[in-house]
Design a protein around this motif. Structure first.
Motif, PDB file in Angstrom:
ATOM      1  N   TYR A 182       0.836  -1.204   0.000  1.00  0.00           N
ATOM      2  CA  TYR A 182       0.000   0.000   0.000  1.00  0.00           C
ATOM      3  C   TYR A 182       0.873   1.258   0.000  1.00  0.00           C
ATOM      4  O   TYR A 182       0.673   2.164  -0.817  1.00  0.00           O
ATOM      5  CB  TYR A 182      -0.930   0.001   1.207  1.00  0.00           C
ATOM      6  CG  TYR A 182      -1.892   1.166   1.216  1.00  0.00           C
ATOM      7  CD1 TYR A 182      -3.190   1.022   0.741  1.00  0.00           C
ATOM      8  CD2 TYR A 182      -1.504   2.425   1.684  1.00  0.00           C
ATOM      9  CE1 TYR A 182      -4.079   2.084   0.735  1.00  0.00           C
ATOM     10  CE2 TYR A 182      -2.374   3.500   1.684  1.00  0.00           C
ATOM     11  CZ  TYR A 182      -3.667   3.325   1.204  1.00  0.00           C
ATOM     12  OH  TYR A 182      -4.530   4.388   1.194  1.00  0.00           O
ATOM     13  N   THR A 183       1.815   1.338   0.934  1.00  0.00           N
ATOM     14  CA  THR A 183       2.617   2.555   1.076  1.00  0.00           C
ATOM     15  C   THR A 183       3.514   2.790  -0.139  1.00  0.00           C
ATOM     16  O   THR A 183       3.709   3.937  -0.569  1.00  0.00           O
ATOM     17  CB  THR A 183       3.470   2.509   2.353  1.00  0.00           C
ATOM     18  OG1 THR A 183       4.259   1.310   2.366  1.00  0.00           O
ATOM     19  CG2 THR A 183       2.582   2.540   3.583  1.00  0.00           C
ATOM     20  N   GLU A 186       1.272   4.056  -2.875  1.00  0.00           N
ATOM     21  CA  GLU A 186       0.872   5.424  -2.550  1.00  0.00           C
ATOM     22  C   GLU A 186       1.986   6.407  -2.903  1.00  0.00           C
ATOM     23  O   GLU A 186       1.730   7.475  -3.495  1.00  0.00           O
ATOM     24  CB  GLU A 186       0.546   5.499  -1.056  1.00  0.00           C
ATOM     25  CG  GLU A 186      -0.045   6.823  -0.597  1.00  0.00           C
ATOM     26  CD  GLU A 186      -0.360   6.792   0.890  1.00  0.00           C
ATOM     27  OE1 GLU A 186      -1.475   7.188   1.262  1.00  0.00           O
ATOM     28  OE2 GLU A 186       0.516   6.369   1.676  1.00  0.00           O
ATOM     29  N   LYS A 190       1.741   9.440  -5.695  1.00  0.00           N
ATOM     30  CA  LYS A 190       1.939  10.827  -5.253  1.00  0.00           C
ATOM     31  C   LYS A 190       3.033  11.493  -6.085  1.00  0.00           C
ATOM     32  O   LYS A 190       2.899  12.657  -6.484  1.00  0.00           O
ATOM     33  CB  LYS A 190       2.308  10.865  -3.770  1.00  0.00           C
ATOM     34  CG  LYS A 190       1.142  10.655  -2.825  1.00  0.00           C
ATOM     35  CD  LYS A 190       1.603  10.735  -1.369  1.00  0.00           C
ATOM     36  CE  LYS A 190       0.437  10.567  -0.419  1.00  0.00           C
ATOM     37  NZ  LYS A 190       0.877  10.629   1.005  1.00  0.00           N
ATOM     38  N   LEU A 222      -3.990   0.369  -5.425  1.00  0.00           N
ATOM     39  CA  LEU A 222      -4.771   1.265  -4.573  1.00  0.00           C
ATOM     40  C   LEU A 222      -6.260   1.198  -4.894  1.00  0.00           C
ATOM     41  O   LEU A 222      -7.101   1.328  -4.000  1.00  0.00           O
ATOM     42  CB  LEU A 222      -4.266   2.695  -4.704  1.00  0.00           C
ATOM     43  CG  LEU A 222      -2.915   2.996  -4.059  1.00  0.00           C
ATOM     44  CD1 LEU A 222      -2.686   4.500  -3.969  1.00  0.00           C
ATOM     45  CD2 LEU A 222      -2.795   2.399  -2.671  1.00  0.00           C
TER      46      LEU A 222
END
Length: 531
Positions: A182-183, A186, A190, A222
């Motif tokens: 997930y991170t 992300e 971004k 995501l």
């Protein structure tokens, strides 16, 4: 254990919490009216508008026995109980109640040096450790024969312990990998979008035909999480949950009680703890407190059920299982210091010192205090599988001042009862809203949470509302009104919690009812013979 149920899952074992700001149902739904608003709330707003307008109230003290509460929260700070007989910070027991500087309540998980216990073993682990120490690695036949019941129980506990620990060992790395995925995804998106915060719209707007493979993969990752309703914080909480189980809850060698410095096998009322009532993690207790009594007239956040309360904060519930001595002492403290109603949103499957808690419940009854407890979140029939603490004493008599509450959902039948809620025709009294309840959390923030931990304070709020407008009502009368005025739905057919079996809603509790403030106020007016 303070246990919150999360709203969706990756596995049969863990339910993850959705984004708190994207409410799944009507705001304040627990206080709404079925006829007027279309959700099975408790008709609190209707009671205020139609039955209580113009009436005067008297402040009611409600004790919140939990894991700690943020007493500086914007929506709670004006509702926190203050011990006016105590002089803050002078290091003296000014009111001679046995507790030094207990301004807003007491922390039975704290040490005299200001440290606090956060994590604890579960009772299963503590009992297993006790019996392992007693019998050793190679107990003699004589020792076993002399203590056969305990030896057999040790075997049962060992099996359960092994299963729980194996589950944590399996899922801790699973969720750690999910969080990593997930991170990383992300961060990639971004950087691609050149933004600090991602939105669903921005992610959906990425044209997969015009981006490289890593961006395309991150987008799909995501989107899958969003489809499930998961956020990064949700997955992080899952990681922390299982890591906590391995490090603390199911660790035979972990012993945090040295922080407190007490003797766990003795009650020691007034001889341990400190006055720091938020604790290391006030999430659960802050949410519970807001449901009961968040300010209704400050144009902030949410509206609690009761409009004229002071919340006494009593910390006794760690991450892990609460100890019977702390629960007993917390009840006694609340009763001794003016609480008229006590909320208890916690529980566990073993209670080795149940007598201490029973005695405290009886003591509270002698003081005229009503106790309201969460039924538990394991979709179990608690007439068969006991959830402690319980309103049934060791001699099988029922406490006169005890209400046990199951959790209701905002959804229509057959999903109207929370799938996680415990139930019991004898040992659960009534149901109240407990799914997707939006309330206060530390740092003057707000979030949705689910559990019988939310249904209990909803009911506590109604009890406090009644007591504030009809102060002559006794604990027994409050209980009678709440149970008898509950809304009965004899034709309601719902899923039995934890299954897809269709049963009658009335078979889940002794009343077969749903807490309703409007009906309760009407009944109170009739009982007190007032217009």
């Amino acid at each position: 254990m303070k246990k919150i149920i999360f709203a969706f899952c990756f596995s049969p074992f863990l339910f993850l919490q959705t984004n708190a700001q994207e409410l799944k149902t009507k705001s304040n739904w627990q206080n709404l009216d079925f006829e007027k608003d279309g959700v099975r709330g408790m008709s609190v707003e209707r009671a205020y508008q139609e039955l209580l307008k113009g009436r005067t109230s008297k402040t009611v003290v409600v004790a919140v026995i939990d894991g700690g509460t943020d007493v500086n929260h914007e929506d709670l700070k004006d509702k926190i109980w203050v011990n006016t007989k105590e002089i803050a910070g002078n290091g003296k027991d000014d009111d001679k109640n046995g507790f030094i500087d207990d301004i807003n309540g007491w922390d039975f998980l704290g040490g005299a040096d200001g440290q606090d216990v956060n994590h604890e073993q579960v009772e299963l682990t503590r009992l297993l450790k006790k019996y392992k120490d007693k019998f050793g690695k190679d107990p003699s036949k004589k020792l076993i024969r002399k203590n056969q019941v305990e030896y057999d129980l040790m075997g049962k506990l060992q099996k359960e312990y092994d299963e729980k620990r194996a589950e944590a060992e399996q899922y801790a790395p699973f969720y750690a990998q999910l969080y990593k995925n997930y991170t990383e995804s992300e961060t990639i998106l971004k950087n691609h979008l050149k933004v600090e915060t991602l939105t669903k719209e921005a992610i959906s707007g990425i044209d997969e035909n015009n981006v490289d493979r890593t961006v395309r993969a991150a987008k799909r990752t995501l989107e899958k999480f969003m489809e499930l309703g998961a956020t990064g914080n949700d997955i992080k909480e899952a990681v922390e949950h299982y890591e906590s189980e391995l490090k603390y809850n199911y660790n035979l060698d972990y012993n945090p009680r040295t922080v407190v410095g007490d003797k766990p096998d003795k009650l020691q009322y007034g001889e341990y703890g400190n006055n720091e009532v938020q604790g290391p993690d006030g999430m659960h207790g802050t949410h519970v407190a807001g449901i009961i009594g968040a300010s209704r007239n400050n144009n902030l956040g949410i509206m609690g059920v009761a409009d004229d309360v002071k919340l006494m904060i009593v910390r006794a519930v760690p991450d892990g299982d609460e100890r019977d001595k702390d629960v007993a002492n917390a009840i006694r403290y609340a009763a001794d210091n003016g609480a008229q109603i006590i909320n208890m949103s916690f529980g566990k499957p073993y209670s080795p010192e149940k007598k201490w808690v029973d005695d405290a419940v009886k003591y509270a009854q002698s003081k005229g205090v009503l106790l309201i407890a969460a039924a538990g979140n394991d979709n179990l029939d608690v007439d068969v599988d006991v959830h402690y603490p319980t309103g049934t004493y060791e001699n099988k008599e029922r406490a006169e001042n005890w209400i046990s509450v199951g959790a209701l959902s905002w959804k229509n039948a057959p999903d109207a009862v929370a799938e996680f809620s415990n139930f019991g025709k004898q040992n659960v009294d009534v149901f109240a809203p407990g799914v997707d309840i939006y309330s206060t959390i530390p740092g003057s923030k707000y979030e949705e949470k689910s559990g019988t931990s939310m249904a209990a304070p909803a009911t506590t709020g109604v009890a406090a509302l009644l007591k504030s407008y009809f102060p002559e009502l006794t604990a027994a009368q409050l209980k009678k009104i709440i149970l008898e005025s509950s809304v009965k739905v004899p034709d309601f057919r719902i899923y039995k919690p934890g299954s897809k079996e269709i049963i009658k809603f009335e078979d889940l509790s002794s009343t077969g009812g749903i807490v309703n403030a409007y009906n309760a106020v009407k009944m109170a007016k009739e009982m007190m013979k007032v217009e």
